[in-house]
Enzyme design. Structure first.
Site, short mmCIF file in Angstrom:
data_model
loop_
_atom_site.label_atom_id
_atom_site.label_comp_id
_atom_site.label_asym_id
_atom_site.label_seq_id
_atom_site.Cartn_x
_atom_site.Cartn_y
_atom_site.Cartn_z
N VAL A 252 0.87 -1.30 0.07
CA VAL A 252 -0.05 -0.02 0.03
C VAL A 252 0.78 1.18 0.05
O VAL A 252 1.78 1.52 0.77
CB VAL A 252 -0.88 -0.14 1.25
N GLU B 114 -2.43 -2.92 -2.71
CA GLU B 114 -3.83 -3.51 -2.64
C GLU B 114 -4.73 -2.48 -2.90
O GLU B 114 -4.69 -1.43 -2.40
CB GLU B 114 -4.09 -4.03 -1.25
N GLN C 216 -3.47 -6.60 -7.62
CA GLN C 216 -3.76 -6.85 -6.27
C GLN C 216 -4.94 -6.38 -5.62
O GLN C 216 -5.02 -5.16 -5.61
CB GLN C 216 -2.72 -6.99 -5.26
N CYS D 195 -3.60 -9.75 4.80
CA CYS D 195 -3.45 -8.16 5.56
C CYS D 195 -4.22 -8.16 6.97
O CYS D 195 -5.33 -8.73 6.99
CB CYS D 195 -3.94 -7.10 4.70
N LYS E 140 -2.37 -14.47 -2.28
CA LYS E 140 -1.48 -14.19 -1.31
C LYS E 140 -1.80 -14.27 0.28
O LYS E 140 -2.71 -13.77 0.58
CB LYS E 140 -0.54 -12.73 -1.42
N HIS F 238 3.44 -15.58 2.62
CA HIS F 238 4.17 -14.72 3.63
C HIS F 238 4.21 -15.58 5.09
O HIS F 238 3.46 -15.97 5.46
CB HIS F 238 3.30 -13.28 3.99
C1 FNR Z 1 2.69 -4.34 3.02
N1 FNR Z 1 2.30 -5.64 2.82
C2 FNR Z 1 1.22 -5.90 1.89
N2 FNR Z 1 0.76 -6.88 1.70
C3 FNR Z 1 -0.41 -7.23 0.74
O1 FNR Z 1 -0.64 -8.39 0.56
N3 FNR Z 1 -0.99 -6.11 0.09
C4 FNR Z 1 -0.51 -4.81 0.45
O2 FNR Z 1 -0.90 -3.77 -0.15
C5 FNR Z 1 0.54 -4.47 1.58
N4 FNR Z 1 0.99 -3.56 1.85
C6 FNR Z 1 2.12 -3.30 2.52
C7 FNR Z 1 2.52 -1.91 2.77
C8 FNR Z 1 3.98 -1.95 3.24
C9 FNR Z 1 4.51 -0.52 3.51
C10 FNR Z 1 4.53 -3.06 3.96
C11 FNR Z 1 5.84 -2.97 4.55
C12 FNR Z 1 4.08 -4.39 3.87
C13 FNR Z 1 3.12 -6.98 3.20
C14 FNR Z 1 4.02 -7.31 2.13
O3 FNR Z 1 3.50 -7.47 0.86
C15 FNR Z 1 4.98 -8.42 2.86
O4 FNR Z 1 3.93 -9.59 2.78
C16 FNR Z 1 5.58 -8.20 4.03
O5 FNR Z 1 6.23 -6.90 4.24
C17 FNR Z 1 6.79 -9.34 4.30
O6 FNR Z 1 7.77 -9.29 3.38
P1 FNR Z 1 9.14 -8.64 3.36
O7 FNR Z 1 8.73 -6.98 3.99
O8 FNR Z 1 9.66 -9.37 4.92
O9 FNR Z 1 9.80 -8.72 2.20
#
Ligand code: FNR
Length: 346
Positions: A26, A49, A93, A122, A161, A189
């Site tokens: 996001v 998302e 997404q 989420c 996801k 995740h």
């Molecule tokens: C996220 N994450 C996330 N997941 C998802 O499915 N849709 C989204 O829109 C978001 N938004 C989002 C914003 C921000 C700023 C962060 C840091 C994380 C979760 C992300 O996709 C991921 O699953 C986790 O951050 C774990 O992965 P990393 O950070 O360890 O590579």
């Protein structure tokens, strides 16, 4: 009639095997960041998302000046902007808890994207209170209904996801059920619903899932402890036994993590980011937000303060000495607009 599984195999489009992806984020995953990640070597880029209810109200508008396709809300806000360069790489997404609405949105965007993904991980309240995001994890019937509807209803691959469930067995059986819907891949995740991003990632859960299904599994959650540099991506792949890896925070901090020639200095990366933000008329607040993530602990430095004070992309450009670039792009865009207007006149 064809089964959902056969349909999934039919997709000649985007493959999710052996890829490295920019994770959905996001505010972070807007067009400039996605293009930058592709430049640095990401194979697939997920958008932030987007919530089905909001997207369903959008109009698809071809923007001839920017050479983009925009999905514009009734209040004129651009909810999703994409372009030709990412068309065969971008995954849309969505947040949804409703199969019919999910399909409406998927059909609205399918001609402009490479795949459709459903967020099932989420844990934030705004997502779960509507039954979306991680709330779906406790409603596998709903998961199945949404994914089946999408797989049968759109011509691009469908993915989802998830986060992991309290036990290995539950996690594996959920993903096996997901596989049967005909999805092209599943991103996992490796954290439980109530775990925070700072908790260690459970590679053993991801590995168990990867062994139990034949569709590609995309490992996610490694940014903090495991993946700091490009070569760590391969280690994370091995540790989870998956063919693919998805990075969120490591890429948000410095998208050149996708570059196998090693990371570039973040100052250089921020400049390239701003150039895309200017070229694609990114909302200044969004540009600022992403720059602040890249500045990290330097967000209170003189440069960081200048970025925080900026209200427009022009002011942001000044902070980085990119005024000339900014002006040149504005002139180009204005010339293009004028040419389009005169060619539209009878
Ligand atoms: C996220 N994450 C996330 N997941 C998802 O499915 N849709 C989204 O829109 C978001 N938004 C989002 C914003 C921000 C700023 C962060 C840091 C994380 C979760 C992300 O996709 C991921 O699953 C986790 O951050 C774990 O992965 P990393 O950070 O360890 O590579």
């Amino acid at each position: 009639s064809r089964s959902a599984e056969q349909l999934a195999w039919q997709h000649a489009g985007l493959s999710f095997r052996n890829i490295t992806a920019l994770a959905p984020m996001v505010r972070v995953g807007t067009l400039p960041m996605r293009l930058l990640a592709l430049d640095y070597g990401a194979d697939v880029v997920y958008c932030e998302e987007l919530i089905d209810i909001k997207m369903a109200q959008c109009q698809r508008i071809v923007n001839d000046v920017l050479e983009t396709v925009d999905f514009v809300a009734p209040d004129e806000r651009v909810m999703f902007r994409t372009c030709e360069r990412e068309k065969d790489r971008v995954v849309f997404q969505m947040g949804t808890a409703d199969p019919d609405r999910a399909l409406t949105v998927a059909q609205l965007v399918e001609q402009d994207v490479a795949a459709i993904d459903v967020n099932m991980g989420c844990p934030k309240e705004y997502s779960t209170k509507g039954g979306m995001g991680a709330a779906l994890l406790s409603n596998p019937d709903k998961i199945e209904a949404i994914l089946k509807k999408l797989v049968m209803g759109v011509s691009v691959p469908v993915t989802c996801k998830i986060r992991i469930l309290p036990s290995l067995e539950e996690t594996v059986s959920l993903v096996q059920r997901i596989e049967k819907t005909g999805v092209a891949a599943v991103a996992v995740h490796g954290r439980f619903k109530d775990e925070r991003p700072r908790h260690p990632v459970h590679c053993d859960y991801i590995q168990a899932v990867a062994q139990a299904v034949s569709i590609p599994v995309i490992a996610n959650g490694g940014s903090l402890d495991l993946v700091k540099t490009n070569s760590d991506i391969e280690k994370f792949r091995k540790a989870t036994g998956t063919s693919s890896v998805m990075l969120a925070r490591a890429a948000m901090w410095n998208p050149s993590v996708f570059c196998n020639q090693g990371p570039l200095p973040v100052e250089k990366v921020m400049e390239e980011y701003i150039k895309y933000a200017i070229r694609y008329d990114n909302h200044a607040f969004n540009t600022k937000y992403c720059l602040c993530q890249m500045l990290r602990d330097k967000v209170e430095s003189p440069l960081g303060k200048q970025v925080q004070a900026a209200q427009t992309n022009a002011e942001i450009s000044e902070a980085y000495g990119l005024q000339t670039f900014y002006q040149e792009i504005q002139q180009d865009l204005q010339a293009k607009m004028a040419a389009l207007q005169s060619s539209n006149q009878p």
